[in-house]
Design a protein around this motif. Structure first.
Motif, PDB file in Angstrom:
ATOM      1  N   GLU A 212       0.823  -1.209   0.000  1.00 50.09           N
ATOM      2  CA  GLU A 212       0.000   0.000   0.000  1.00 50.09           C
ATOM      3  C   GLU A 212       0.856   1.258   0.000  1.00 50.09           C
ATOM      4  N   ARG A 213       1.994   1.196   0.666  1.00 53.87           N
ATOM      5  CA  ARG A 213       2.934   2.324   0.642  1.00 53.87           C
ATOM      6  C   ARG A 213       3.436   2.561  -0.776  1.00 53.87           C
ATOM      7  N   VAL A 214       3.793   1.490  -1.460  1.00 56.91           N
ATOM      8  CA  VAL A 214       4.271   1.604  -2.835  1.00 56.91           C
ATOM      9  C   VAL A 214       3.150   2.092  -3.748  1.00 56.91           C
ATOM     10  N   ARG A 215       1.947   1.557  -3.557  1.00 56.49           N
ATOM     11  CA  ARG A 215       0.811   1.987  -4.376  1.00 56.49           C
ATOM     12  C   ARG A 215       0.570   3.489  -4.239  1.00 56.49           C
ATOM     13  N   SER A 216       0.666   3.987  -3.001  1.00 55.62           N
ATOM     14  CA  SER A 216       0.478   5.416  -2.760  1.00 55.62           C
ATOM     15  C   SER A 216       1.545   6.253  -3.470  1.00 55.62           C
ATOM     16  N   LEU A 217       2.804   5.802  -3.415  1.00 50.65           N
ATOM     17  CA  LEU A 217       3.892   6.528  -4.072  1.00 50.65           C
ATOM     18  C   LEU A 217       3.709   6.541  -5.587  1.00 50.65           C
ATOM     19  N   ILE A 218       3.314   5.397  -6.140  1.00 46.76           N
ATOM     20  CA  ILE A 218       3.112   5.310  -7.592  1.00 46.76           C
ATOM     21  C   ILE A 218       1.919   6.165  -8.018  1.00 46.76           C
ATOM     22  N   ALA A 219       0.869   6.168  -7.201  1.00 45.51           N
ATOM     23  CA  ALA A 219      -0.316   6.982  -7.519  1.00 45.51           C
ATOM     24  C   ALA A 219       0.047   8.465  -7.574  1.00 45.51           C
ATOM     25  N   ASN A 220       0.869   8.927  -6.625  1.00 46.34           N
ATOM     26  CA  ASN A 220       1.289  10.331  -6.617  1.00 46.34           C
ATOM     27  C   ASN A 220       2.191  10.644  -7.801  1.00 46.34           C
ATOM     28  N   GLN A 227      -3.634   3.134 -14.377  1.00 47.42           N
ATOM     29  CA  GLN A 227      -4.677   2.541 -13.547  1.00 47.42           C
ATOM     30  C   GLN A 227      -4.042   1.554 -12.575  1.00 47.42           C
ATOM     31  N   LEU A 228      -4.250   1.775 -11.280  1.00 41.58           N
ATOM     32  CA  LEU A 228      -3.702   0.909 -10.244  1.00 41.58           C
ATOM     33  C   LEU A 228      -4.801  -0.001  -9.708  1.00 41.58           C
ATOM     34  N   ILE A 229      -4.555  -1.308  -9.741  1.00 43.15           N
ATOM     35  CA  ILE A 229      -5.568  -2.294  -9.347  1.00 43.15           C
ATOM     36  C   ILE A 229      -5.030  -3.138  -8.202  1.00 43.15           C
ATOM     37  N   ARG A 230      -5.810  -3.257  -7.130  1.00 40.55           N
ATOM     38  CA  ARG A 230      -5.473  -4.156  -6.023  1.00 40.55           C
ATOM     39  C   ARG A 230      -6.186  -5.494  -6.234  1.00 40.55           C
ATOM     40  N   ASP A 231      -5.450  -6.570  -6.010  1.00 43.60           N
ATOM     41  CA  ASP A 231      -6.034  -7.913  -6.037  1.00 43.60           C
ATOM     42  C   ASP A 231      -5.407  -8.688  -4.885  1.00 43.60           C
ATOM     43  N   LEU A 246      11.661  -4.467   1.723  1.00 45.92           N
ATOM     44  CA  LEU A 246      10.547  -4.915   0.882  1.00 45.92           C
ATOM     45  C   LEU A 246       9.995  -3.759   0.056  1.00 45.92           C
ATOM     46  N   ILE A 247       9.860  -2.593   0.689  1.00 46.77           N
ATOM     47  CA  ILE A 247       9.392  -1.410  -0.041  1.00 46.77           C
ATOM     48  C   ILE A 247      10.349  -1.089  -1.183  1.00 46.77           C
ATOM     49  N   GLN A 248      11.665  -1.174  -0.907  1.00 50.86           N
ATOM     50  CA  GLN A 248      12.662  -0.894  -1.938  1.00 50.86           C
ATOM     51  C   GLN A 248      12.498  -1.829  -3.133  1.00 50.86           C
ATOM     52  N   VAL A 249      12.295  -3.121  -2.869  1.00 51.97           N
ATOM     53  CA  VAL A 249      12.145  -4.104  -3.949  1.00 51.97           C
ATOM     54  C   VAL A 249      10.861  -3.841  -4.739  1.00 51.97           C
ATOM     55  N   MET A 250       9.736  -3.702  -4.023  1.00 50.06           N
ATOM     56  CA  MET A 250       8.453  -3.490  -4.693  1.00 50.06           C
ATOM     57  C   MET A 250       8.440  -2.186  -5.481  1.00 50.06           C
ATOM     58  N   LEU A 251       9.036  -1.141  -4.903  1.00 53.60           N
ATOM     59  CA  LEU A 251       9.038   0.162  -5.565  1.00 53.60           C
ATOM     60  C   LEU A 251       9.904   0.129  -6.811  1.00 53.60           C
ATOM     61  N   ASN A 252      11.041  -0.541  -6.736  1.00 53.56           N
ATOM     62  CA  ASN A 252      11.925  -0.633  -7.900  1.00 53.56           C
ATOM     63  C   ASN A 252      11.209  -1.287  -9.071  1.00 53.56           C
ATOM     64  N   ILE A 253      10.541  -2.414  -8.822  1.00 52.20           N
ATOM     65  CA  ILE A 253       9.844  -3.127  -9.893  1.00 52.20           C
ATOM     66  C   ILE A 253       8.680  -2.296 -10.426  1.00 52.20           C
ATOM     67  N   ILE A 276      -1.097  -3.924 -11.771  1.00 51.35           N
ATOM     68  CA  ILE A 276      -1.864  -4.762 -10.840  1.00 51.35           C
ATOM     69  C   ILE A 276      -0.945  -5.232  -9.720  1.00 51.35           C
ATOM     70  N   LEU A 277      -1.390  -5.048  -8.485  1.00 53.19           N
ATOM     71  CA  LEU A 277      -0.691  -5.549  -7.307  1.00 53.19           C
ATOM     72  C   LEU A 277      -1.511  -6.705  -6.752  1.00 53.19           C
ATOM     73  N   ARG A 278      -0.930  -7.912  -6.772  1.00 49.91           N
ATOM     74  CA  ARG A 278      -1.681  -9.112  -6.434  1.00 49.91           C
ATOM     75  C   ARG A 278      -0.932  -9.901  -5.361  1.00 49.91           C
ATOM     76  N   THR A 279      -1.671 -10.485  -4.415  1.00 48.89           N
ATOM     77  CA  THR A 279      -1.051 -11.344  -3.396  1.00 48.89           C
ATOM     78  C   THR A 279      -1.782 -12.683  -3.356  1.00 48.89           C
ATOM     79  N   ARG A 280      -1.004 -13.754  -3.201  1.00 43.19           N
ATOM     80  CA  ARG A 280      -1.552 -15.095  -3.153  1.00 43.19           C
ATOM     81  C   ARG A 280      -0.649 -15.990  -2.298  1.00 43.19           C
ATOM     82  N   ILE A 281      -1.166 -17.182  -1.991  1.00 47.29           N
ATOM     83  CA  ILE A 281      -0.336 -18.253  -1.437  1.00 47.29           C
ATOM     84  C   ILE A 281       0.082 -19.149  -2.602  1.00 47.29           C
ATOM     85  N   GLN A 282       1.365 -19.462  -2.691  1.00 44.91           N
ATOM     86  CA  GLN A 282       1.877 -20.362  -3.730  1.00 44.91           C
ATOM     87  C   GLN A 282       2.313 -21.668  -3.073  1.00 44.91           C
TER      88      GLN A 282
END
Length: 369
Positions: A212-220, A227-231, A246-253, A276-282
């Protein structure tokens, strides 16, 4: 002894590495074990009652799977197929599978049991182990080069400053300033190549908080141009991780994805750039010879032009980049951070769909035999 009767056989099947699929007499999915859920990237809840042929999708295959399944249902005669190709999420997977009839109480009698063994599994494990070794060697080489670059830079900068004071002439100040500016740029690049020396500060982290921190930074940053999509799967357990890393990795990508979409605006004709930002169990993930029964998977997906085909296999190596202004260090550092967390990053990319998947362990694991 009555003790064996107390065993929950579903628990045994769920802990098998062989993918097990049960189909009812109408050839609909009746049951999937955990390995099968991982193979088809679908949950039992979602797949239950769906036609089994939706999962056993075999494009460009002359073999009539439906007739073969019905023949086993009617005659009880099992059959085996070798090196069959099934399509899962637009990706071909090679499997050996066996189909046999299983007598069961009505109204599901009889059932078909389908055992699937992915042929790509060992190849993938070997490929990942080789990649990790090569990545570590490349990182050590880059760090060594960075040290060799930094050592003379301090001397060049100091000598240039002394020269500027000695000359004390505005006519030459422009040139000495250029030298100092370029030296500082090279020093910053060397620092990036060296990476952070700080060890991760592990704590329990809900992965959705840094996301969510990364999503907020990208939105700004994008001002609604993307278009930013949460899943999210909000039932995911916490992971033991360094939140800032973790923020550094997610933000870089995410920033890489946004920049790629912005630099290729002609690619988007009938649709809007999308992240799209998606989270799952693998289920059943093997990393560096260690089998994890389940891991937290974080997907960062965009609908941009994709990673160039000629670098897709080496995109995590240092100094490899598909962007004209890129340094090729961000993804290498991100992969190194994930390795420190006993996880990894994978990339799948075709034009219109690029997915960077982050894997993080959350429970005990065991070494593969």
């Amino acid at each position: 002894m009555d003790q064996p009767n107390l065993i929950d056989y579903r628990l045994l099947v769920d802990n098998m590495t062989t993918a097990i699929l049960l189909a009812d007499r109408d050839l609909n999915v009746f049951y999937l074990n955990s390995a099968c859920e991982a193979l088809f990237d679908v949950s039992l809840l979602r797949a239950s009652g769906q036609p089994v042929l939706n999962l056993l999708h075999m494009p460009n295959d002359e073999f009539n799977t439906q007739d073969a399944l019905r023949n086993t249902l009617s005659t009880g005669q099992p059959y085996t197929r070798r090196e069959a190709t099934i399509s899962v999420n637009f990706k071909d997977i090679h499997v050996d599978y066996t189909v046999s009839a299983l007598n069961y109480d009505k109204p599901y009698h009889p059932l078909l049991i389908i055992e699937l063994n992915p042929r790509d599994r060992m190849l993938k494990i070997s490929k990942e182990e080789n990649f990790i070794q090569q990545h570590q060697v490349a990182r050590q080489l880059i760090r060594g080069v960075a040290h060799e670059i930094k050592n003379p830079l301090a001397g060049i900068r100091g000598a240039t400053q002394l020269l500027a004071r000695s000359l004390n002439d505005p006519e030459y100040a422009e040139f000495t300033d250029i030298i100092i500016s370029e030296v500082d740029r090279l020093r910053n690049l060397a620092d990036t190549m060296l990476g952070s020396r700080q060890l991760p500060s592990y704590q329990a982290v809900n992965v959705h908080e840094p996301l969510e921190r990364v999503r907020s930074l990208i939105a700004n940053q994008t001002k609604k141009r993307v278009q930013l999509i949460r899943d999210y799967d909000l039932s995911l357990p916490d992971v033991l991780a360094d939140r800032d890393q973790l923020i550094q990795v997610m933000l870089n990508i995410s920033v890489n994805a946004v920049q790629a979409m912005n630099e290729n605006k002609d690619f988007f004709v009938d649709e809007q750039p999308q992240l799209i930002l998606r989270t799952r169990i693998q289920r059943l993930v093997t990393i560096n010879g260690v089998i994890h029964r389940s891991m937290v998977r974080i997907d960062i997906e965009d609908n941009g032009p994709g990673v160039p085909e000629d670098i897709i296999e080496s995109v995590f190596y240092p100094l490899v980049t598909g962007r004209a202004k890129g340094t090729g260090l961000g993804l290498s550092i991100a992969q190194n951070i994930m390795h420190q967390h006993q996880g990894m990053i994978e990339c799948q990319s075709v034009p219109g769909k690029t997915i960077f998947s982050l894997y993080l362990p959350w429970e005990a694991s065991h070494v593969a035999k």
